[in-house]
Design a protein around this motif. Structure first.
Motif, PDB file in Angstrom:
ATOM      1  N   LYS A 141     -50.011   5.632   2.382  1.00  0.00           N
ATOM      2  CA  LYS A 141     -48.810   5.281   1.067  1.00  0.00           C
ATOM      3  C   LYS A 141     -49.578   6.153   0.429  1.00  0.00           C
ATOM      4  O   LYS A 141     -50.807   5.435   0.187  1.00  0.00           O
ATOM      5  N   ASN A 194     -37.942   7.704  -0.511  1.00  0.00           N
ATOM      6  CA  ASN A 194     -37.039   6.724  -0.683  1.00  0.00           C
ATOM      7  C   ASN A 194     -38.270   7.214  -1.966  1.00  0.00           C
ATOM      8  O   ASN A 194     -38.656   5.726  -2.309  1.00  0.00           O
ATOM      9  N   GLN A 195     -38.971   7.879  -2.750  1.00  0.00           N
ATOM     10  CA  GLN A 195     -39.426   7.914  -4.370  1.00  0.00           C
ATOM     11  C   GLN A 195     -40.762   7.514  -3.387  1.00  0.00           C
ATOM     12  O   GLN A 195     -41.318   7.295  -5.114  1.00  0.00           O
ATOM     13  N   GLU A 196     -41.342   7.560  -2.377  1.00  0.00           N
ATOM     14  CA  GLU A 196     -42.572   7.306  -2.133  1.00  0.00           C
ATOM     15  C   GLU A 196     -43.603   8.169  -1.313  1.00  0.00           C
ATOM     16  O   GLU A 196     -42.485   9.198  -0.756  1.00  0.00           O
ATOM     17  N   TRP A 197     -44.280   8.552  -1.769  1.00  0.00           N
ATOM     18  CA  TRP A 197     -45.220   9.404  -1.086  1.00  0.00           C
ATOM     19  C   TRP A 197     -46.543   9.433   0.185  1.00  0.00           C
ATOM     20  O   TRP A 197     -47.188   7.658  -0.107  1.00  0.00           O
ATOM     21  N   TYR A 198     -46.018   9.498   1.305  1.00  0.00           N
ATOM     22  CA  TYR A 198     -46.716   9.314   2.260  1.00  0.00           C
ATOM     23  C   TYR A 198     -47.929  10.766   3.271  1.00  0.00           C
ATOM     24  O   TYR A 198     -47.736  11.520   2.720  1.00  0.00           O
ATOM     25  N   GLN A 199     -48.459   9.974   3.928  1.00  0.00           N
ATOM     26  CA  GLN A 199     -50.010  10.880   4.453  1.00  0.00           C
ATOM     27  C   GLN A 199     -49.691  10.434   6.267  1.00  0.00           C
ATOM     28  O   GLN A 199     -49.726   9.848   6.014  1.00  0.00           O
ATOM     29  N   ASN A 207     -42.518  23.774   4.631  1.00  0.00           N
ATOM     30  CA  ASN A 207     -41.653  22.541   4.079  1.00  0.00           C
ATOM     31  C   ASN A 207     -40.321  22.436   4.734  1.00  0.00           C
ATOM     32  O   ASN A 207     -39.527  23.717   4.687  1.00  0.00           O
ATOM     33  N   SER A 258     -50.001   8.957  -5.468  1.00  0.00           N
ATOM     34  CA  SER A 258     -48.925   9.702  -6.279  1.00  0.00           C
ATOM     35  C   SER A 258     -49.128  11.228  -5.082  1.00  0.00           C
ATOM     36  O   SER A 258     -49.331  11.190  -3.744  1.00  0.00           O
ATOM     37  N   ARG A 259     -48.512  12.081  -5.514  1.00  0.00           N
ATOM     38  CA  ARG A 259     -48.227  13.758  -4.868  1.00  0.00           C
ATOM     39  C   ARG A 259     -49.101  14.348  -4.441  1.00  0.00           C
ATOM     40  O   ARG A 259     -50.076  14.418  -5.524  1.00  0.00           O
ATOM     41  N   GLY A 265     -47.363  15.511   4.435  1.00  0.00           N
ATOM     42  CA  GLY A 265     -47.471  15.023   3.027  1.00  0.00           C
ATOM     43  C   GLY A 265     -45.937  14.706   3.875  1.00  0.00           C
ATOM     44  O   GLY A 265     -45.430  15.473   4.326  1.00  0.00           O
ATOM     45  N   TYR A 273     -41.909  12.753   1.617  1.00  0.00           N
ATOM     46  CA  TYR A 273     -41.500  12.450   0.337  1.00  0.00           C
ATOM     47  C   TYR A 273     -40.427  11.889   0.928  1.00  0.00           C
ATOM     48  O   TYR A 273     -40.095  11.609   1.248  1.00  0.00           O
TER      49      TYR A 273
END
Length: 336
Positions: free
Chosen positions: A285, A304-309, A259, A288-289, A300, A302
Motif C-alpha cells: 500500500k 477504493n481511494q487507496e494506491w497500491y504497488q 492504463n 500517495s499516488r 500501480g 488505485y
C-alpha cells in the motif's frame, strides 16, 4: 530501403490549421465536433471524410471514399496542400515538454513489408484494413504515415543532428501542447547519405500503423496487377510500390503508461480481491499516488481511494516469452 518523394504539404503558415489528430484515435462524432469547432482546412476532411456526410451514412459507404478524394483535390486546388517540385526527405520532430524525438519521413518498400524486413507485431481487423485500402485506392494517395522504428544508427543520427541545427521550416504547437517541427531535405548529397545509412539498417519495426501498412501493400498489389494487365513492365520504383512512413530511432521513443479501468471486481469483496492479487503479485500500500513505477514488473493500482504497488512474483510469467513477460499481459485480468 528508403526513397525521397514529392510531398503534398501545407504552407508553413497554414500548418496548424491543416493539422489534425490521427484518424484512428477519435470516432466519427468526435471528428465532426472538431470540424465544427475549427475550419474547413482540417485534414480530418481528407483522412476521415465521413465528417462531410450525413451521420446516417455508414463510414464504410463507398460515398465516403469518393468524398475523401473530392476533399483531397479541394485541398490541393485551394493551395492548402502544395506539392514539392523535387523528391525530398523530411525530418519530422515532436516535442512534448522536455522530450523530443526526430524521425525521417520517407517512402518505404511494399516488397520489404511483404518479405518481413519491415516487421509486424499485431494482427489487423479485416473491416479496418478494408477501410484504409479503399480510401488509399480511391484517393490514389497515402494520407497518413506508418510509424516505424529502428535500432539506432550513428550515421543516421549524425545526419539528422546536422540538419536540425538550422531552424525548422514548419513549427507550431498543437491544441494538445505537442510541438511539431519539419525540416525539408532536398540536397542530393544529404539524400544519398541517408540512403546509404539506412541500407545498413537490418530491419524496421511497425510501432503504429499496421492497418495503414497492410492497406498500402494491398493497394500496391492491386496496381501492379492492373499495370501488368495493361502490358506495362514493373520496375519497382513506381509510387504504388512504396508507402509513406516516418522512421524514429528506438532510443528516442517514449512509451507512455498503459492504463486500464476495471469496471467491477467480478463479485469479489475488496478483501478477497486483494488476496487473489497477492497470488501473483507482492502487494504494497502506498501513501500517495506514484508518479511512475521505477522498474519493470511493477504496476500501480488505485482501488477504493487507496494506491497500491503490485510487483509480479517470480514464476508467474515466462521470462523467455517476448510477449507473455510484458507488464501489460493478463496476470490479473484472467485469473480472478
Amino acid at each position: 530501403r528508403i526513397e525521397p518523394f514529392c510531398a503534398y504539404r501545407p504552407p508553413s503558415h497554414l500548418a496548424k490549421e491543416v493539422a489534425a489528430p490521427p484518424y484512428d484515435v477519435i470516432d466519427s462524432n468526435e471528428a465532426r465536433s472538431i470540424c465544427a469547432q475549427k475550419n474547413k482546412k482540417t485534414f480530418l476532411r481528407v483522412n476521415k471524410p465521413e465528417v462531410d456526410l450525413s451521420p446516417a451514412i455508414s463510414q464504410y459507404d463507398l460515398r465516403v471514399y469518393e468524398k475523401g478524394r473530392e476533399n483531397l483535390l479541394e485541398f490541393i486546388e485551394k493551395g492548402w496542400l502544395k506539392r514539392d517540385p523535387f523528391p525530398c526527405f523530411y525530418i519530422y520532430a515532436q516535442k512534448m515538454r522536455d522530450h523530443v524525438q526526430y524521425g525521417l519521413c520517407a517512402s518505404v518498400s511494399v516488397e520489404e513489408y511483404a518479405s518481413g524486413r519491415i516487421k509486424r507485431h499485431e494482427k489487423t481487423q479485416v473491416k479496418k484494413e478494408n477501410d484504409r485500402t479503399r480510401l488509399t485506392y480511391v484517393q490514389n494517395a497515402n494520407v497518413g504515415p506508418v510509424f516505424l522504428t529502428y535500432r539506432d544508427s550513428n550515421a543516421v543520427t549524425t545526419i539528422i543532428s546536422e540538419i536540425v541545427e538550422s531552424p525548422p521550416e514548419s513549427n507550431f504547437e498543437a491544441d494538445d501542447g505537442i510541438i511539431h517541427m519539419v525540416w525539408t531535405v532536398s540536397d542530393n548529397g544529404l539524400i544519398q547519405r541517408f540512403k546509404e545509412a539506412f541500407s545498413e539498417v537490418a530491419c524496421t519495426y511497425i510501432a503504429d500503423g499496421h492497418h495503414r501498412s497492410a492497406s498500402a501493400y494491398r493497394v500496391g498489389e492491386m496496381k501492379i496487377k492492373e499495370a501488368i494487365a495493361r502490358g506495362e513492365s514493373i520496375s519497382g520504383n513506381e509510387p504504388f510500390t512504396q508507402f509513406l512512413a516516418v522512421l524514429f530511432p528506438a532510443s528516442q521513443l517514449k512509451i507512455m503508461e498503459y492504463n486500464r479501468v476495471v469496471k467491477d471486481l467480478n463479485g469479489h469483496s475488496i478483501e478477497d480481491f486483494l488476496d487473489l492479487v497477492k497470488v501473483n503479485f507482492d502487494l504494497i500500500k502506498l501513501p500517495s499516488r506514484p508518479q511512475k513505477m521505477d522498474s519493470k514488473r511493477k504496476i500501480g493500482m488505485y482501488l477504493n481511494q487507496e494506491w497500491y504497488q503490485l510487483e509480479a512474483k517470480d514464476g508467474t510469467f515466462d521470462e523467455n516469452d517476448p510477449v507473455r513477460h510484458l507488464d501489460v499481459q493478463e496476470n490479473i485480468h484472467f485469473k480472478l
